[in-house]
Design a protein around this motif. Structure first.
Motif, short mmCIF file in Angstrom:
data_model
loop_
_atom_site.label_atom_id
_atom_site.label_comp_id
_atom_site.label_asym_id
_atom_site.label_seq_id
_atom_site.Cartn_x
_atom_site.Cartn_y
_atom_site.Cartn_z
N VAL A 49 0.86 -1.17 0.00
CA VAL A 49 0.00 0.00 0.00
C VAL A 49 0.90 1.23 0.00
O VAL A 49 1.83 1.32 0.81
CB VAL A 49 -0.91 0.02 1.24
CG1 VAL A 49 -1.76 1.28 1.28
CG2 VAL A 49 -1.79 -1.23 1.28
N PRO A 50 0.70 2.19 -0.91
CA PRO A 50 1.55 3.39 -0.94
C PRO A 50 1.62 4.09 0.41
O PRO A 50 0.61 4.20 1.12
CB PRO A 50 0.87 4.27 -1.99
CG PRO A 50 0.16 3.30 -2.88
CD PRO A 50 -0.31 2.21 -1.98
N ASN A 52 1.74 7.10 1.20
CA ASN A 52 0.87 8.27 1.33
C ASN A 52 -0.60 7.87 1.48
O ASN A 52 -1.43 8.69 1.87
CB ASN A 52 1.03 9.19 0.13
CG ASN A 52 0.82 8.46 -1.19
OD1 ASN A 52 1.63 7.60 -1.54
ND2 ASN A 52 -0.23 8.80 -1.92
N ALA A 53 -0.95 6.60 1.18
CA ALA A 53 -2.34 6.15 1.26
C ALA A 53 -2.61 5.29 2.48
O ALA A 53 -3.76 5.11 2.87
CB ALA A 53 -2.70 5.36 0.00
N ASP A 55 -3.34 4.01 6.08
CA ASP A 55 -3.89 4.60 7.29
C ASP A 55 -4.34 3.50 8.25
O ASP A 55 -4.20 2.31 7.95
CB ASP A 55 -5.03 5.57 6.99
CG ASP A 55 -6.23 4.92 6.29
OD1 ASP A 55 -6.52 3.74 6.57
OD2 ASP A 55 -6.86 5.59 5.46
N THR A 58 -6.63 0.66 6.82
CA THR A 58 -6.28 0.01 5.56
C THR A 58 -6.60 -1.48 5.56
O THR A 58 -7.22 -2.00 4.62
CB THR A 58 -4.80 0.24 5.23
OG1 THR A 58 -4.58 1.63 4.95
CG2 THR A 58 -4.38 -0.59 4.03
N SER A 61 -10.26 -2.16 5.60
CA SER A 61 -10.84 -1.70 4.35
C SER A 61 -10.62 -2.72 3.24
O SER A 61 -11.53 -2.99 2.44
CB SER A 61 -10.23 -0.36 3.95
OG SER A 61 -10.66 0.04 2.66
N TYR A 118 4.84 4.89 -4.32
CA TYR A 118 4.73 6.07 -3.45
C TYR A 118 4.55 7.34 -4.28
O TYR A 118 5.28 7.59 -5.23
CB TYR A 118 5.97 6.20 -2.58
CG TYR A 118 5.92 7.38 -1.64
CD1 TYR A 118 5.00 7.42 -0.59
CD2 TYR A 118 6.78 8.46 -1.80
CE1 TYR A 118 4.94 8.50 0.27
CE2 TYR A 118 6.74 9.54 -0.94
CZ TYR A 118 5.81 9.56 0.10
OH TYR A 118 5.76 10.63 0.94
N GLY A 120 3.66 10.43 -2.40
CA GLY A 120 3.49 11.46 -1.38
C GLY A 120 4.39 12.66 -1.59
O GLY A 120 5.33 12.63 -2.39
N ASP A 126 5.31 10.81 6.16
CA ASP A 126 4.61 9.56 5.86
C ASP A 126 5.30 8.36 6.51
O ASP A 126 4.64 7.43 6.98
CB ASP A 126 4.50 9.36 4.35
CG ASP A 126 3.51 10.32 3.70
OD1 ASP A 126 2.61 10.82 4.42
OD2 ASP A 126 3.63 10.59 2.49
#
Length: 429
Positions: A49-50, A52-53, A55, A58, A61, A118, A120, A126
């Motif tokens: 998972v990048p 910047n994405a 959280d 995740t 989700s 990535y 970001g 990050d």
């Protein structure tokens, strides 16, 4: 008891002693380089998972999106089995286990990506956030069994950034409670063994700076360049990379698309079943055998999104590639989208459910010297027990049903799966 034979020898004891002395260095080298499989759980996949994405939500989700895909495109066992070609006697069991897995543990291994994926604007922030969120996830029980980062590689253009991100992330983990047992680091685009050695020096410096045990930090090597397979002198560079890791290497991960592109394979033909991919992974597999370093397959970039027809086509492709990899002893792969994980688990569960009864009976017969229609050797008993343990670890098999057919405890299976060198005769409890 019959008459005992006269036993005679011709050589003095000094001969055996001399031979042993001449091989002492080889014995040490065998134990150092080929310690065998560590006997720990190996995840069936890695999800990235990048950075910047990523959280706190995740993992949940991904599980929810995978369940939603099933609800929309295969709402029951019969429809899912029809898409994948599952046998009637497996359909209900596999489908039920897949849904339960997606609810309980949708991701087994997650890599927060600071390399190709990535996008970001503030990598320091990050990386620090990833450390905090991963630490919190392990504390509150929402973590995947294995989690970590993929940093940028050791090539000159991005080396300093990769080193800094690794430092920020690991420092953040220590500041938020310490290094979790499931921590995994992935070093991408390795071309020369010296790059592996450089990463080892980085980890050594970090351990020394924080008073950590030497060797506490291990890492995976991602194989994405032709030079990592075949060096300029014609030797297998990947074998030297394992040595350069000085015991810290935990895995070799095949990078499907970078490696294919490196060889000039057209985009339409870049896949994990391309002959170039098979060649690379075969060399990785031989280089890693006995070292305790595990091999992981790559991924497919065909995403199960859009119409039900397209989702079904993508599912069949992913399921087939995963089954193909399992039959070739690549027990781990990479998944790029939540829609991939239903078919990842379906393929894995079907693989272990289909062979479970035969494997259990063969191992039981071997352990009890009962004979049978297959003459198994100690090495095969090791493979049989490893197969059953992998099935238990991922949720394809239940401990109780394995116990019932083998008559063995988990500890007994572990002894068969990871015997000492020269001792493949572990017995059941």
């Amino acid at each position: 008891m019959g008459q005992q034979e006269k036993v005679s020898t011709s050589l003095a004891g000094a001969v055996s002693e001399g031979i042993s002395a001449s091989l002492a260095a080889v014995d040490v080298e065998l134990d150092r380089r080929y310690p065998g499989d560590p006997g720990t759980r190996q995840p069936v996949h890695t999800v990235y998972v990048p950075g910047n994405a990523f959280d706190a939500g995740t993992i949940r989700s991904w599980g929810d999106q995978a369940l939603a895909a099933l609800d929309e495109h295969a709402p029951d066992a019969d429809s899912f089995a029809a898409v994948l070609g599952l046998a009637d006697d497996l359909a209900e069991d596999v489908y039920g286990r897949v849904r339960a897995k997606l609810e309980r543990e949708p991701i087994e291994d997650l890599r927060v990506d600071f390399e190709d994926g990535y996008a970001g604007q503030d990598e320091d922030q990050d990386a620090a956030r990833a450390a905090r969120l991963i630490s919190e996830a392990y504390r509150n029980g929402t973590a995947a069994p294995y989690m970590g980062i993929r940093m940028k590689c050791m090539e000159s253009a991005v080396r300093d950034r990769g080193i800094r991100t690794t430092d920020v992330f690991l420092t953040g983990l220590l500041e938020n409670g310490g290094l979790p047992d499931g921590l995994v680091l992935t070093l991408p685009k390795v071309t020369y063994p010296e790059q592996v050695s450089a990463f080892v020096r980085l980890l050594e410096a970090f351990e020394k700076a924080h008073g950590l045990d030497a060797g506490r930090l291990g890492f995976e090597i991602q194989i994405e360049t032709s030079q990592s397979i075949l060096a300029t002198d014609g030797t297998a560079a990947v074998a030297r990379m394992i040595g350069a890791a000085e015991g810290r290497a935990t895995g070799l991960h095949y990078g499907t698309f970078d490696y294919s592109a490196c060889l000039g394979v057209s985009a339409a033909y870049q896949a994990s079943d391309h002959p170039a991919a098979d060649h690379a992974k075969a060399i990785m597999q031989v280089a890693a055998a006995g070292t305790g370093v595990r091999v992981s397959d790559g991924s497919t970039n065909v995403l199960p999104v859009g119409s039900t027809e397209h989702v079904h086509e993508a599912w069949r492709l992913h399921y087939g590639l995963t089954r193909r990899a399992l039959s070739r002893a690549y027990y781990q792969g990479w998944d790029m989208h939540p829609g991939h994980i239903p078919t990842r688990y379906a393929a894995v569960f079907a693989f272990y459910r289909e062979g479970f009864e035969a494997a259990a009976k063969r191992l039981s017969a071997y352990a009890n010297h009962a004979g049978g229609d297959v003459m198994d050797e100690p090495a095969t008993a090791k493979a049989l027990s490893s197969y059953l343990l992998r099935g238990i670890d991922c949720g394809a098999l239940d401990t109780a049903e394995v116990d019932a057919l083998t008559g063995m405890t988990r500890a007994a299976l572990d002894r068969f799966a990871a015997p000492r060198r020269g001792d493949l005769t572990a017995s059941a409890e």
